[in-house]
Each structure stands twice: as C-alpha cells, then as structure tokens.
Motif scaffolding. Sequence first.
Motif, mmCIF file in Angstrom:
data_model
loop_
_atom_site.group_PDB
_atom_site.id
_atom_site.type_symbol
_atom_site.label_atom_id
_atom_site.label_comp_id
_atom_site.label_asym_id
_atom_site.label_seq_id
_atom_site.Cartn_x
_atom_site.Cartn_y
_atom_site.Cartn_z
ATOM 1 N N MET A 15 -130.842 58.312 10.951
ATOM 2 C CA MET A 15 -131.302 59.521 11.636
ATOM 3 C C MET A 15 -132.612 59.996 10.998
ATOM 4 N N PRO B 247 -131.598 60.092 16.408
ATOM 5 C CA PRO B 247 -131.503 58.705 15.917
ATOM 6 C C PRO B 247 -132.876 58.045 15.872
ATOM 7 N N ILE C 283 -132.489 66.711 14.624
ATOM 8 C CA ILE C 283 -132.096 65.459 13.974
ATOM 9 C C ILE C 283 -131.755 64.472 15.083
#
Length: 477
Positions: free
Chosen positions: A342, A355, A353
């Motif tokens: 992340m 990926p 936040i």
Amino acid sequence: MGACVSRPESCVGGKFGAQKRKKFRKRRRITAIKNRATSSRSSDRSSDQLENAFPSDGSFNNPSLYGSVEEAWFDSAAIFESDCCSDEEFQSVSDDARSLDGFETEHVHVPGNSSASCNSTCNSVTGIAKTRIQPNKVKPVFLSETSLSCLPCLASTVPPVEKRRSSSSSPRKKAALKLPFKWKDGNSNSGLVSSKSLLQRPNAGSQVPVCPFEKRIPNSWSRIEAGSFRIRGENYFRDKKKEFAPNYAAYYPIGVDVFLSQRKINHIAQLVELPVIESSANLPPILVVNVQIPLYPATLFQNETDGEGISFVLYFKLSDSYAKELPYHFQDGIRKLINDEMEKAKGFPIDNIVPYRERLKILGRVANVDDLPLSAAERKLMHAYNEKPVLSRPQHEFYVGENYFEIDLDMHRFSYISRKGFEAFLDRLKYCILDFGLTIQANKSEELPEQMLCCIRLNEIDYENYQQLGLNQEPLE
C-alpha cells in the motif's frame, strides 16, 4: 376682468367640437358595417367554392383534402406540417387516401407552387374548412377551372402517423440515418465456443507460433522493441511531454496462447504446463498476462460481467540483465506490485491509502490502422485514441505462484461504452497487428522516466481458429 363674448357653439368643447365627434363615430359605424358585409359575402363565396370542389359521386381529385372536415378544422398544425411548401416539385396521392364520405379517390399528380402563393392560399383555408359539407350537394370540379397552384396549399388532414411514415420514406432522410458501422443486435458468436474441442492442461505457448518481426504471418506473435513505446519522460512533470522508452524491458515474451471458454477463466496459469525456469533473482522468473475478452453482447442495465469469451494468454520471462539495465526504483516498484503493498496518495481533504497495484498501466496500439477496413468516422477515432495509455484499475486481478506472477485484465468489467465499441470492432480483430505493453505509472519526479515491464506484438489473430480450455481438472500446487 373681461367676459367671453364669443358664442358657446364656437368655444372649445362647445357645439362645434361635439359635432365633429359625432361625425367621427358615425363614420366608424359605417366602416364596421361595410366590413361585416364584405366578410359575409366572402364566406358565402368560399362555401360555394367548397361545395363546387367535390364531385356528385362522393369522390374528389384534390390530393391535399381527404379525411373529415372536422379533422382539418381542429388540426391547428396541419397547414404548417403539410409538404406543400417543401422542395419537392411534385406530389401524388397516397394509395390509401379516402374521400369525405368513404369512397376511393382518383389519383392525380399535382405540381407544387412557390412559397408566396402557398402563404396567401393557406390564410383562407381555415375559413373554408369551417363550412359544413353535405355529400348530396357536392359537384365535380375540373383542373382547368381551378388554379393548380392553389391545390397543394390547402390544409392537409393526413393523420400525424401517416405524415411521419411518408416523411420517413424520403431517400434523403434515410441517408442521414446511416451509421458509420453496424451495431450487433444479438450474439453472433453463440454456438462457436460449444463447437470447439476441449484441451486439457496444454503446454504454455503451444497454440500460437512465433515469427520474426520483419515478416507478417497471420496467427503468430513477434518480439518488439521496448523503445517503440512512448512513456513519461524525465521532465514530464514540467513539460508534460512523453518520450520513447529505453530499449529494454524487465520481461521478454516466450509464448502466446488463445483459448475459448464458456465462462471467463481466472488464474489461468494453474490450467497450463508452465516451463521450468530456475532463477536466483528476487523476482518471479515467469510473468503471465491473461487478457479476458467477452464474446456476448454488452447490455446497459443488466450489467453482465461473465459469459463466453476469449483468453489471450501472454507468457514472459525475466530478463537476465534486468538488475543492470533497470533503475533501482523500477525494480522496487515491481516488488511492490507483486507483494501488493500500500502507499499514500494525495487526496482531498486528506490523503488516502491505496494499493500500489493501481499504478499498473496498459499501453496498446494498432500498428496497421491504415490497412483496416474502417469507415471515415472509425478511422478518425482510431487515430485519435490509438496508443493512449490507460490504468488497468479496477478491472484487474493478481495471482502469485511458485515461480510465476499472473495479471488478469478483465474486459468483461469494462464500461458499457468501451464494451460496445470493442464489440463493433471484434469481427475485424483478425486483420489487426496489435502491440501490447505494460508499465508502472510514475507519480513522483524521482520515479521518472518510466520503464517497460513487458511488451509483445500479435499478428492478425483470428480467435475462431482456437479451441476451448478444459476447466474440470485439478490445478497444479
């Protein structure tokens, strides 16, 4: 103070002024009476003309007056919707035209007239149509007795539905409705997949042969230089210019397969025999890219995301010199992609936040656009959007195996517009030379320039020549 010695009749407001006002009012009454008499005579003449306009046998020859008089009177838009003032020079009576009392009409071709005569004649139509018609008093009318220029301008009593039908039959309007390409109403590939034989755990890369880049052999694949793709350059955040990529990639192609299936196949690396490649690198030695293409028609409201489709399976091998050729930040980006790490992304009002895998970007282009059978509109769209990069999120899935890393690009989940456009283009896919590549998008200046993760060329692949992949088998562990 002196007194007024003039006579009252000559003073202002006296007898003289009153007589002038009386004469003026009398003159107005006489004028109004004359106007009413004139209008009554004109209405009588109009009714006589209308009675004389119909033959005694109940039929008539006027192509603009059929239907009931009441319809003509209450259809306020009939005059303006009539075709009497159109550009066409001649009009004819339609086959289903009927007279006022239900008898068939005689068909007469009547030439149109100018707009001036049309406007003058149409102004008196409403007065004519108000007169009640008695079928037993109608008389025949001859074209020599009536001006032809007045006939097309009479109020049209054609029902609106018939008007729309007649207007839609114009060849000029039909030509305007032609589309640059034909949309598919149904699934033209229904039954194609079920007629194909099943392949049980085939060797990876056994379906499509390789050919040299210089040759053009249909149903084959070729290696392509990474430097032929345009990516974000070293100064992209300042000048927004893209440059050709460095002429090396992290993974190089080693094979291609094309499989048909009743349902889309996820994690397809479990269903084929991958080559055994030993490697001491920190990255997987094999990269598998599974491009899932639907064959069923796109729907706007049902939102179907699974069904018959094609899997273009691309196999790549890790470069032996990747550690020397690739910058460290790109190697680190590949590890973050595989490990599903992340990262913090700028957002409003606070940072998010997300990926790291959402940075995966697809680079695709058609190398032979000018050779394809396209309409002018399609060719313009192809040149406008060819080689435009697109992020694969969220239509992607990732799988990690013992010696491979798989990326599934799911076109079943693409938007309706994208699906519909590709559906219209699917039958010409066998004529295309497709260049495909992947990269990781650089969002910071220290990550520039971007690097190529992998790239390959597909030469005129006709998916109808390939077989089904069997799914009822135990996956490799």
